[in-house]
Design a protein around this motif. Structure first.
Motif: not given
Length: 155
Positions: A4-5, A31, A146, A9-10, A2
């Motif tokens: 992310t940030s 991640w 992402l 958001a995605p 996975e």
């Protein structure tokens, strides 16, 4: 795996601070779920909508990192310091490091792609995305993605 940030958001808007209209610094990335057999990670950030999302002609490369240690859990805002052993490749501005979104027209998508490899990559001098993708063939254990979007507020 996975990716992310905390900055977006995605499928969400990438904040101006991470673009050419702002400070042009890399967003923080986090991640998890890296496979146990991973020997290195690769990060590629690109925009498949260049120059115009209505008629894309090429994919523009914004950031390339190779040999990220598998124990790293992410990258801080600004991308520095890089985890020990990480090497930067060349983006499409022919420089190393992050180059933020700066679309000439329309809303573009920016793909942050993280690959877990079963090897480290050869010591290519300032590798390009194409050279890295070729070297990765047959070595990808897992992939995470992402996507963020951005449209300039000024023409």
């Amino acid at each position: 795996m996975e990716l992310t940030s905390t900055a977006f958001a995605p499928q969400g808007d990438i904040p101006r601070r991470h673009t050419c209209e702002g400070e042009d610094i890399a967003p923080p990335l986090l991640w998890g779920g890296v496979p146990d057999a991973t020997r290195s990670l690769v990060l590629i950030v690109d925009d498949p909508d260049a120059p115009d999302p209505a008629a894309p002609q090429r994919t523009w490369v914004h950031w390339v990192l190779v040999d990220i240690p598998p124990g790293a859990a992410g990258l801080p805002e600004g991308g520095h310091p890089l985890p020990a052993g990480t090497r930067a490749g060349l983006n499409d501005w022919h420089r190393q490091g992050y180059g933020g979104p700066c679309p000439p027209i329309g809303r573009h998508r920016y793909f942050f792609k993280l690959y877990a490899l079963d090897t480290t990559l050869p010591a290519l001098h300032q590798p390009t995305k194409a050279a890295i993708e070729q070297a990765m063939q047959g070595h990808v254990l897992a992939r995470a993605e992402l996507v963020g979007t951005y449209q300039k507020s000024r023409p």
